[in-house]
Design an enzyme around this catalytic site. Structure first.
Site, PDB file in Angstrom:
ATOM      1  N   ASP A   7       0.779  -1.238   0.000  1.00  0.00           N
ATOM      2  CA  ASP A   7       0.000   0.000   0.000  1.00  0.00           C
ATOM      3  C   ASP A   7       0.813   1.292   0.000  1.00  0.00           C
ATOM      4  OD1 ASP A   7      -2.441   1.467  -0.023  1.00  0.00           O
ATOM      5  OD2 ASP A   7      -2.212   1.819   2.111  1.00  0.00           O
ATOM      6  N   CYS A  13     -23.340  -2.400 -15.600  1.00  0.00           N
ATOM      7  CA  CYS A  13     -23.617  -1.983 -14.221  1.00  0.00           C
ATOM      8  C   CYS A  13     -22.845  -0.711 -13.873  1.00  0.00           C
ATOM      9  CB  CYS A  13     -23.232  -3.087 -13.248  1.00  0.00           C
ATOM     10  SG  CYS A  13     -23.457  -2.645 -11.496  1.00  0.00           S
ATOM     11  N   CYS A  59     -21.941   1.514  -8.505  1.00  0.00           N
ATOM     12  CA  CYS A  59     -20.949   2.233  -7.696  1.00  0.00           C
ATOM     13  C   CYS A  59     -21.002   3.729  -7.975  1.00  0.00           C
ATOM     14  CB  CYS A  59     -19.555   1.675  -7.932  1.00  0.00           C
ATOM     15  SG  CYS A  59     -19.038   1.633  -9.661  1.00  0.00           S
ATOM     16  N   CYS A  77     -14.222  12.699  -3.003  1.00  0.00           N
ATOM     17  CA  CYS A  77     -14.450  11.390  -2.376  1.00  0.00           C
ATOM     18  C   CYS A  77     -14.438  11.525  -0.857  1.00  0.00           C
ATOM     19  CB  CYS A  77     -13.364  10.423  -2.837  1.00  0.00           C
ATOM     20  SG  CYS A  77     -13.429   8.816  -2.038  1.00  0.00           S
ATOM     21  N   CYS A 122     -15.289   5.701   3.485  1.00  0.00           N
ATOM     22  CA  CYS A 122     -16.622   5.459   2.931  1.00  0.00           C
ATOM     23  C   CYS A 122     -16.572   4.149   2.159  1.00  0.00           C
ATOM     24  CB  CYS A 122     -17.038   6.609   2.014  1.00  0.00           C
ATOM     25  SG  CYS A 122     -18.633   6.378   1.197  1.00  0.00           S
ATOM     26  N   CYS A 129     -21.572  -3.114  -4.787  1.00  0.00           N
ATOM     27  CA  CYS A 129     -21.186  -3.939  -5.943  1.00  0.00           C
ATOM     28  C   CYS A 129     -21.905  -5.285  -5.915  1.00  0.00           C
ATOM     29  CB  CYS A 129     -19.672  -4.163  -5.941  1.00  0.00           C
ATOM     30  SG  CYS A 129     -19.104  -5.175  -7.335  1.00  0.00           S
TER      31      CYS A 129
END
Length: 368
Positions: free
Chosen positions: A131, A188, A191, A211, A238, A245
């Site tokens: 990360d 789809c 999101c 965001c 969030c 999904c």
């Protein structure tokens, strides 16, 4: 046993749920997306993305000797739908990934365990990343076949849905790569539709400045009025675009005890969180990623959640927050009072308030 099978066994023994292999080539399209993201300033104040952009775009710039990249994933699937927390307005809504122990520590320790075995058994050089390193983990995970990057830019897995922590082992060992996963989003756009702040400007394109995860974790300023009501009770991160999904129908609750919600964070009361002093904050969030943002920005978020609670019982508590040293807390306490008080109540409190130095944002809230 073939090299790949041995590595898969070691990874599973270390606690990883998925392990796939890829190579460091073929990320040019992802690099172009990343350049566009930076050029449009969609990363906001995350300047660390700019500082090591070249390394992030090309794994060989990060380590030229890399021959193979082992991508590993750990399931952190929740026991219930995170969207249910939005109805509990008196509680603080914390992103699933931050409810347990800091995954960086857990994943990195296990990556090192697998890397040591690779080095010992195959005499190969290894480096581990998780990360915070300048690695495009999601594109590499997609290229390795763990999942695909959905229209929300996050990784989606057919087996685990939205809930995977990623880590990588770069190595000089040459291993046959696994095939990439194709995109299964189809038509789809759930999101995008659910995002409370319209942070997605197009499929696969995010403006992080809008965001809520960015605003509550990365942003070190006064959160714009436009975003406060949509934040609801979200005080750290969030999960909306992840939780909605449809591929989560295949998700599994994590069996990892380290990722189970800590009892004090599962249903945290806003009034309890608002009362934490600095020492108490550091104690409560010891070993948690939440600790890194610091008490002042965390309480800034809590003040906004209280303002969205529609509960007048918080008014006495908010009055005490007008004495805080942090202007971020004071300003959002004023905003919350304005949301919960009637006109006369608010003006009575305002008339008794003594402004601090450099209090422009607080004064703006009083006069809004």
């Amino acid at each position: 046993m073939p090299i790949k099978k041995e590595i898969e066994k070691w990874a599973k023994d270390a606690g990883f749920d998925v392990v796939r292999i890829t190579d460091p080539s073929g990320l040019e399209i992802n690099a172009a997306y990343f350049d566009n993201f930076l050029e449009n300033n969609h990363h906001g104040e995350m300047k660390w993305l700019e500082e090591k952009a070249d390394r992030r775009k090309d794994p060989l710039t990060l380590w030229p000797d890399t021959k193979s990249i082992i991508m590993l994933a750990k399931n952190y699937g929740p026991s219930s739908n995170p969207l249910e927390m939005l109805d509990k307005k008196e509680m603080g809504n914390i992103s699933v990934y931050a409810l347990g122990k800091d995954y960086h520590d857990i994943v990195k320790k296990r990556l090192k365990q697998v890397a040591r075995q690779i080095h010992r058994e195959f005499d190969a050089e290894v480096k581990v990343f998780v990360d915070t390193a300048p690695v495009m983990e999601k594109p590499l995970a997609a290229k390795a076949g763990i999942g695909w990057q959905g229209k929300h830019t996050n990784l989606v897995s057919k087996e685990f849905g939205s809930w995977l922590f990623l880590g990588s082992i770069f190595t000089t060992l040459e291993i046959d790569p696994d095939p990439p996963e194709i995109d299964h989003c189809g038509s789809c756009q759930s999101c995008h539709d659910i995002c409370p702040t319209n942070a997605f400007i197009a499929p696969y394109k995010l403006d992080a400045r809008r965001c809520i995860s960015y605003l509550t974790i990365e942003y070190k300023g006064h959160i714009d009025r436009e975003f406060r009501k949509p934040m609801a009770n979200r005080i750290y991160g969030c999960d909306d675009c992840l939780a909605i999904c449809p591929w989560n129908k295949f998700a599994q609750q994590t069996s990892e005890l380290n990722f189970q919600p800590r009892i004090e964070l599962e249903y945290p009361r806003l009034d309890d969180l608002a009362k934490l002093n600095d020492e108490e904050f550091r104690k409560v969030f010891s070993g948690s990623p939440i600790k890194r943002i610091g008490r002042n920005y965390f309480l800034r978020n809590v003040m906004i959640a209280i303002g969205n609670s529609e509960d007048k019982k918080f008014i006495p508590l908010l009055k005490t927050k007008l004495k805080e040293d942090s202007p971020h807390i004071r300003a959002m306490a004023v905003w919350a009072l304005n949301e919960l008080c009637n006109y006369e109540e608010f003006n009575n409190i305002k008339n008794k308030y003594e402004p601090h130095e450099e209090d422009s944002n607080v004064l703006t809230e009083w006069n809004a």
